[in-house]
Design a protein around this motif. Structure first.
Motif, PDB file in Angstrom:
ATOM      1  N   LEU A   3       0.743  -1.185  -0.085  1.00 52.74           N
ATOM      2  CA  LEU A   3      -0.038   0.008   0.004  1.00 52.74           C
ATOM      3  C   LEU A   3       0.911   1.267  -0.094  1.00 52.74           C
ATOM      4  O   LEU A   3       2.044   1.133   0.303  1.00 52.74           O
ATOM      5  N   ALA A   4       0.405   2.403  -0.499  1.00 54.48           N
ATOM      6  CA  ALA A   4       0.896   3.781  -0.417  1.00 54.48           C
ATOM      7  C   ALA A   4       1.359   4.085   1.039  1.00 54.48           C
ATOM      8  O   ALA A   4       0.213   3.898   1.885  1.00 54.48           O
ATOM      9  N   LEU A   5       2.458   4.423   1.391  1.00 57.05           N
ATOM     10  CA  LEU A   5       2.818   4.843   3.077  1.00 57.05           C
ATOM     11  C   LEU A   5       3.433   5.992   2.817  1.00 57.05           C
ATOM     12  O   LEU A   5       4.041   6.566   2.121  1.00 57.05           O
ATOM     13  N   PRO A   6       3.189   6.778   4.190  1.00 55.74           N
ATOM     14  CA  PRO A   6       4.223   7.943   4.293  1.00 55.74           C
ATOM     15  C   PRO A   6       5.438   7.428   5.039  1.00 55.74           C
ATOM     16  O   PRO A   6       5.682   6.822   6.021  1.00 55.74           O
ATOM     17  N   LYS A  54       4.513 -10.489  -0.150  1.00 55.75           N
ATOM     18  CA  LYS A  54       5.251  -9.198   0.349  1.00 55.75           C
ATOM     19  C   LYS A  54       6.649  -8.896   0.009  1.00 55.75           C
ATOM     20  O   LYS A  54       7.239  -8.334   0.831  1.00 55.75           O
ATOM     21  N   GLY A  55       7.161  -9.623  -1.038  1.00 58.23           N
ATOM     22  CA  GLY A  55       8.413  -9.544  -1.371  1.00 58.23           C
ATOM     23  C   GLY A  55       8.995  -9.799  -2.907  1.00 58.23           C
ATOM     24  O   GLY A  55       7.895  -9.701  -3.716  1.00 58.23           O
ATOM     25  N   GLU A 114      15.819   4.304  10.972  1.00 56.81           N
ATOM     26  CA  GLU A 114      14.542   4.767  10.510  1.00 56.81           C
ATOM     27  C   GLU A 114      13.421   3.938  10.387  1.00 56.81           C
ATOM     28  O   GLU A 114      12.614   4.378   9.448  1.00 56.81           O
ATOM     29  N   ASP A 115      13.449   2.896  11.113  1.00 55.18           N
ATOM     30  CA  ASP A 115      12.390   1.760  10.971  1.00 55.18           C
ATOM     31  C   ASP A 115      12.432   0.879   9.557  1.00 55.18           C
ATOM     32  O   ASP A 115      11.240   0.491   9.209  1.00 55.18           O
ATOM     33  N   TRP A 116      13.658   1.079   9.007  1.00 58.46           N
ATOM     34  CA  TRP A 116      13.704   0.328   7.623  1.00 58.46           C
ATOM     35  C   TRP A 116      14.277  -1.151   7.919  1.00 58.46           C
ATOM     36  O   TRP A 116      15.358  -1.183   8.880  1.00 58.46           O
ATOM     37  N   GLN A 117      13.594  -2.076   7.367  1.00 56.93           N
ATOM     38  CA  GLN A 117      14.317  -3.584   7.622  1.00 56.93           C
ATOM     39  C   GLN A 117      14.368  -4.435   6.275  1.00 56.93           C
ATOM     40  O   GLN A 117      13.415  -4.047   5.338  1.00 56.93           O
ATOM     41  N   ASP A 163       8.481   0.630   9.172  1.00 57.33           N
ATOM     42  CA  ASP A 163       7.394   0.540  10.292  1.00 57.33           C
ATOM     43  C   ASP A 163       6.575  -0.692  10.291  1.00 57.33           C
ATOM     44  O   ASP A 163       5.407  -0.980  10.639  1.00 57.33           O
ATOM     45  N   GLY A 164       7.212  -1.880   9.709  1.00 56.31           N
ATOM     46  CA  GLY A 164       6.604  -3.336   9.792  1.00 56.31           C
ATOM     47  C   GLY A 164       5.747  -3.505   8.760  1.00 56.31           C
ATOM     48  O   GLY A 164       5.225  -4.586   8.468  1.00 56.31           O
ATOM     49  N   LYS A 165       5.538  -2.524   7.798  1.00 59.83           N
ATOM     50  CA  LYS A 165       4.799  -2.701   6.643  1.00 59.83           C
ATOM     51  C   LYS A 165       5.544  -2.694   5.242  1.00 59.83           C
ATOM     52  O   LYS A 165       6.691  -2.290   4.952  1.00 59.83           O
ATOM     53  N   ALA A 166       4.924  -3.706   4.377  1.00 56.50           N
ATOM     54  CA  ALA A 166       5.728  -3.942   3.111  1.00 56.50           C
ATOM     55  C   ALA A 166       5.615  -2.754   2.179  1.00 56.50           C
ATOM     56  O   ALA A 166       4.958  -2.176   2.315  1.00 56.50           O
TER      57      ALA A 166
END
Length: 314
Positions: A3-6, A54-55, A114-117, A163-166
């Protein structure tokens, strides 16, 4: 689904996470699913995905290539926050329940700040070469491509999360504009090229080979006796769509055409193979080098060709 994310903070720029040449000895089988419903679509609105994926799946063309060993690399610098090793390759093919709650198989998670994984799944058993808490640079070896967890083909599944979202690195804005290469990606230049389908390998045999032998890389032969019962050419491909045409040809040592056969696909197929050939009638096959060609076409567009040869006689 993606999904589109900020997006907060600076997103990592990703390097190719697998030691191979895309379009030659590896390819991308599946992308992030952008369809918000029960269907599926990759970022071009094509079918190279599946519901909820999701990948990005960087795949090898055969299990033989996996056995030879292909390294998985960190796509960006960061710190290892989780890992698993010790799961046996190929278990899902025999007992799907055995990988319940461990679908990623052997894998590594890297935190990029910055919450990226990023997460790397399906690594080969006993190949993970990093430790929890270890800092790694972009390109650092993490392990080898395997067949652990929930998978039917050798590949590394790479997920990018914020932030835990794909997030789809091919289309991080999530606008699903159906472009073959959106204006903004998170890949380092040059970004991996999108292939909507294509040929992976081809070979000769004296009968239609078992599909498992095709996928494993064991189906092709380079020599056949003059009394072989048949001469068969086969082609292995990915990303098939209804209406695609697979064209198979065999030419004799003198250049004459032995067969020319076209098969039209009726259903979408992630991975598939087709074969055609001719039975020997009475006398022995003329000795020499036979040439085979297998091509994939879609709506008149050429998606790829594989050439192969076999020698008949001493």
């Amino acid at each position: 689904m993606c999904l589109a994310l900020p997006l907060r903070g600076e997103a990592p720029r990703l390097a190719q996470p697998i030691d191979c040449t895309l379009g030659e000895d590896c390819y991308i089988q599946n992308y992030v699913d952008h369809d918000p419903g029960p269907g599926y679509a990759d970022f071009t609105c094509g079918p190279l995905s599946y519901d909820g994926h999701k990948g990005t799946d960087f795949a090898l063309i055969s299990r033989a290539a996996m056995t030879a060993g292909v390294t998985v690399h960190a796509a960006a610098a960061g710190r290892v926050t989780a890992l698993r090793d010790g799961m046996t390759d190929g278990v899902f093919l025999e007992d799907p329940a055995a990988v319940k709650d461990r679908e990623c198989g052997n894998g590594v998670v890297i935190d990029h700040g910055e919450d990226w994984q990023t997460q790397y799944c399906h690594l080969q058993k006993d190949s993970v070469s990093v430790t929890k808490g270890q800092s790694v640079k972009a390109g650092a070896p993490l392990g080898r491509v395997g067949l652990s967890g929930r998978t039917e083909f050798p590949h590394v599944h790479v997920s990018l999360r914020h932030d835990g979202k794909a997030v789809d690195p091919f289309n991080p804005d999530g606008d699903h504009a159906c472009e073959e290469m959106p204006r903004r990606t998170l890949w380092q230049d040059p970004a991996p090229h999108y292939r909507p389908g294509g040929m992976l390998s081809a070979g000769f045999s004296d009968a239609v080979p078992a599909y498992d032998h095709v996928k494993s890389g064991r189906a092709a032969t380079v020599h056949l006796p003059a009394d072989a019962p048949a001469l068969v050419v086969w082609g292995f491909a990915f990303g098939g769509r209804p209406g695609d045409r697979v064209m198979l040809e065999i030419n004799a040592p003198d250049g004459s055409r032995i067969i020319s056969h076209t098969v039209e696909l009726e259903n979408p197929m992630g991975l598939f193979f087709r074969a055609a050939g001719k039975r020997r009638s009475g006398s022995a096959w003329p000795k020499g080098v036979y040439h085979g060609q297998v091509s994939l076409q879609r709506d008149g567009q050429h998606l790829g060709t594989q050439h192969t040869t076999v020698t008949i006689g001493p």
